[in-house]
Design an enzyme around this catalytic site. Structure first.
Site, short mmCIF file in Angstrom:
data_model
loop_
_atom_site.label_atom_id
_atom_site.label_comp_id
_atom_site.label_asym_id
_atom_site.label_seq_id
_atom_site.Cartn_x
_atom_site.Cartn_y
_atom_site.Cartn_z
N LYS A 10 0.86 -1.14 0.02
CA LYS A 10 -0.05 -0.01 -0.07
C LYS A 10 0.95 1.25 -0.24
CE LYS A 10 -1.94 -1.34 3.96
NZ LYS A 10 -1.33 -2.36 4.30
N ARG A 56 -9.51 0.68 9.64
CA ARG A 56 -8.73 -0.58 10.00
C ARG A 56 -9.94 -1.25 10.78
NH1 ARG A 56 -3.28 0.31 9.18
NH2 ARG A 56 -1.98 -1.68 9.57
N ARG A 72 11.77 -6.37 4.18
CA ARG A 72 11.83 -4.86 4.30
C ARG A 72 12.62 -4.15 5.00
NH1 ARG A 72 5.97 -1.97 5.21
NH2 ARG A 72 5.93 -3.27 7.18
N ARG A 107 12.06 -2.36 10.83
CA ARG A 107 10.83 -1.83 11.76
C ARG A 107 10.62 -3.15 13.00
NH1 ARG A 107 5.61 0.07 8.06
NH2 ARG A 107 4.73 -1.18 9.48
N ARG A 131 -0.11 -9.44 13.47
CA ARG A 131 -0.65 -8.29 12.68
C ARG A 131 -1.44 -8.96 11.66
NH1 ARG A 131 4.56 -5.73 10.17
NH2 ARG A 131 3.29 -4.45 9.11
P1 AP5 Z 1 4.82 -1.54 1.78
O1 AP5 Z 1 4.47 -0.65 0.71
O2 AP5 Z 1 5.78 -0.99 2.88
O3 AP5 Z 1 3.77 -2.36 2.48
P2 AP5 Z 1 2.34 -1.91 3.18
O4 AP5 Z 1 1.14 -2.40 2.56
O5 AP5 Z 1 2.55 -0.43 3.06
O6 AP5 Z 1 2.68 -2.58 4.50
P3 AP5 Z 1 2.66 -1.80 6.08
O7 AP5 Z 1 3.40 -2.92 6.90
O8 AP5 Z 1 3.18 -0.44 6.22
O9 AP5 Z 1 1.23 -1.85 6.36
P4 AP5 Z 1 0.43 -1.99 7.69
O10 AP5 Z 1 -0.82 -1.89 7.17
O11 AP5 Z 1 0.86 -3.23 8.28
O12 AP5 Z 1 1.37 -0.99 8.59
P5 AP5 Z 1 1.12 0.48 8.85
O13 AP5 Z 1 2.57 1.31 8.73
O14 AP5 Z 1 -0.01 1.01 8.20
O15 AP5 Z 1 5.79 -3.06 1.17
C1 AP5 Z 1 6.14 -3.98 2.15
C2 AP5 Z 1 7.64 -4.46 1.23
O16 AP5 Z 1 7.35 -5.03 0.12
C3 AP5 Z 1 8.71 -3.46 1.15
O17 AP5 Z 1 9.77 -3.98 1.63
C4 AP5 Z 1 8.40 -2.90 -0.30
O18 AP5 Z 1 9.73 -2.43 -0.92
C5 AP5 Z 1 7.96 -4.47 -0.83
N1 AP5 Z 1 7.05 -4.26 -1.94
C6 AP5 Z 1 5.82 -3.50 -2.06
N2 AP5 Z 1 5.35 -3.87 -3.27
C7 AP5 Z 1 5.99 -4.62 -3.79
C8 AP5 Z 1 5.82 -5.34 -5.17
N3 AP5 Z 1 4.83 -4.95 -5.97
N4 AP5 Z 1 6.61 -6.47 -5.36
C9 AP5 Z 1 7.60 -6.62 -4.64
N5 AP5 Z 1 7.93 -6.20 -3.56
C10 AP5 Z 1 6.96 -5.15 -3.08
O19 AP5 Z 1 0.88 0.31 10.56
C11 AP5 Z 1 1.55 0.12 11.67
C12 AP5 Z 1 1.06 -0.02 12.72
O20 AP5 Z 1 0.32 1.21 12.98
C13 AP5 Z 1 -0.26 -1.06 13.00
O21 AP5 Z 1 0.29 -2.42 13.18
C14 AP5 Z 1 -0.78 -0.52 14.07
O22 AP5 Z 1 -0.20 -0.67 15.30
C15 AP5 Z 1 -1.00 1.44 13.84
N6 AP5 Z 1 -2.01 1.74 13.09
C16 AP5 Z 1 -1.79 2.03 11.88
N7 AP5 Z 1 -2.91 2.35 11.38
C17 AP5 Z 1 -3.99 2.37 12.29
C18 AP5 Z 1 -5.31 2.28 12.36
N8 AP5 Z 1 -6.17 2.60 11.40
N9 AP5 Z 1 -5.96 1.97 13.40
C19 AP5 Z 1 -5.16 1.45 14.37
N10 AP5 Z 1 -3.96 1.24 14.46
C20 AP5 Z 1 -3.33 1.63 13.25
#
Ligand code: AP5
Length: 208
Positions: A13, A88, A122, A155, A166
């Protein structure tokens, strides 16, 4: 364009949002990035949520909703936005419906094995948040950010136990949003298993 990016952790994402924001000229608002910035800056909010993020649990709805409401009131979000990682939970989705009207919800679809491969490989630059992958998107020099020269880190929530948690949290709390938005006619499914360029292209085509 008012978009929500939905999908399991590691589906890409953030990677796609970093390019899509240029295509549409709208800000990329990631709740994960907002929480991590607060942790890095040592704010009260950051102190409150640090352990929650490290474990891969969800921050309480009222805290997250208030943060997003404030962010959406900023000028740059008036014409549109990409909300990445919010909502979420059903409660967050209901709250968002009271704040604004969405154009589409993009659901990035990826199987569990690929998710684990992406998350465990990552690496990020702590100061800029720039994201790499040790195999799929490596930096020019191993372990070093291309632009700032700083060391890359893993991370806390990309370690094995937090990844497992997660994924469970996603299934229990976030996956029900797929039906929630499908019923409203807003959902667009995108196969996230292809290269980032292909994923972006198919999303832009599907949204046009
Ligand atoms: P990346 O683009 O980083 O993936 P992502 O979907 O953004 O993954 P996240 O882990 O950031 O999402 P998340 O939803 O778990 O965490 P968030 O930060 O929102 O890609 C991942 C890897 O794959 C990278 O290495 C990239 O290079 C590679 N890649 C990407 N696309 C690719 C492709 N097409 N082909 C090959 N490789 C690829 O949330 C973190 C924490 O914050 C949560 O756990 C929670 O504690 C809190 N939080 C955030 N939002 C909320 C909410 N709304 N409510 C409550 N708590 C929340």
């Amino acid at each position: 364009m008012k978009l929500v990016f939905l999908g399991p952790p590691g589906a890409g994402k953030g990677t796609i949002a970093a390019e899509a924001k240029k295509v549409y000229g709208i800000p990329h608002i990631s709740t994960g990035d907002l929480f991590r910035a607060n942790i890095k800056n040592g704010t009260e909010l950051g102190k409150r949520v640090q352990a929650i993020l490290a474990a891969g649990d969800l921050v309480p709805d009222e805290v997250t909703i208030a943060m997003v409401e404030d962010r959406l009131e900023e000028d740059d979000a008036k014409a549109g936005f990409i909300l990445d990682g919010f909502p979420r939970t059903i409660a967050q989705a209901d709250a968002l419906a009271g704040m604004t009207q969405l154009d589409r919800v993009v659901n990035f679809v990826l199987d569990k094995e690929a998710i684990v491969r992406r998350l465990s490989g990552r690496r990020v630059c702590k100061s800029t948040g720039r994201t790499y992958h040790i195999l799929y998107n490596p930096p020019k020099v191993e372990g070093i950010d291309d632009e700032t020269g700083e060391p890359l880190i893993q991370r806390d929530d990309d370690k094995e136990e937090a990844i497992r948690n997660r994924l469970e949290v996603y299934e229990a709390s976030t996956a029900p949003l797929i039906d929630y938005y499908r019923t409203k006619g807003l959902l667009v499914d995108i196969d996230a298993s292809k290269s980032p360029e292909e994923v972006l292209k198919s999303m832009v085509e599907a949204l046009s």
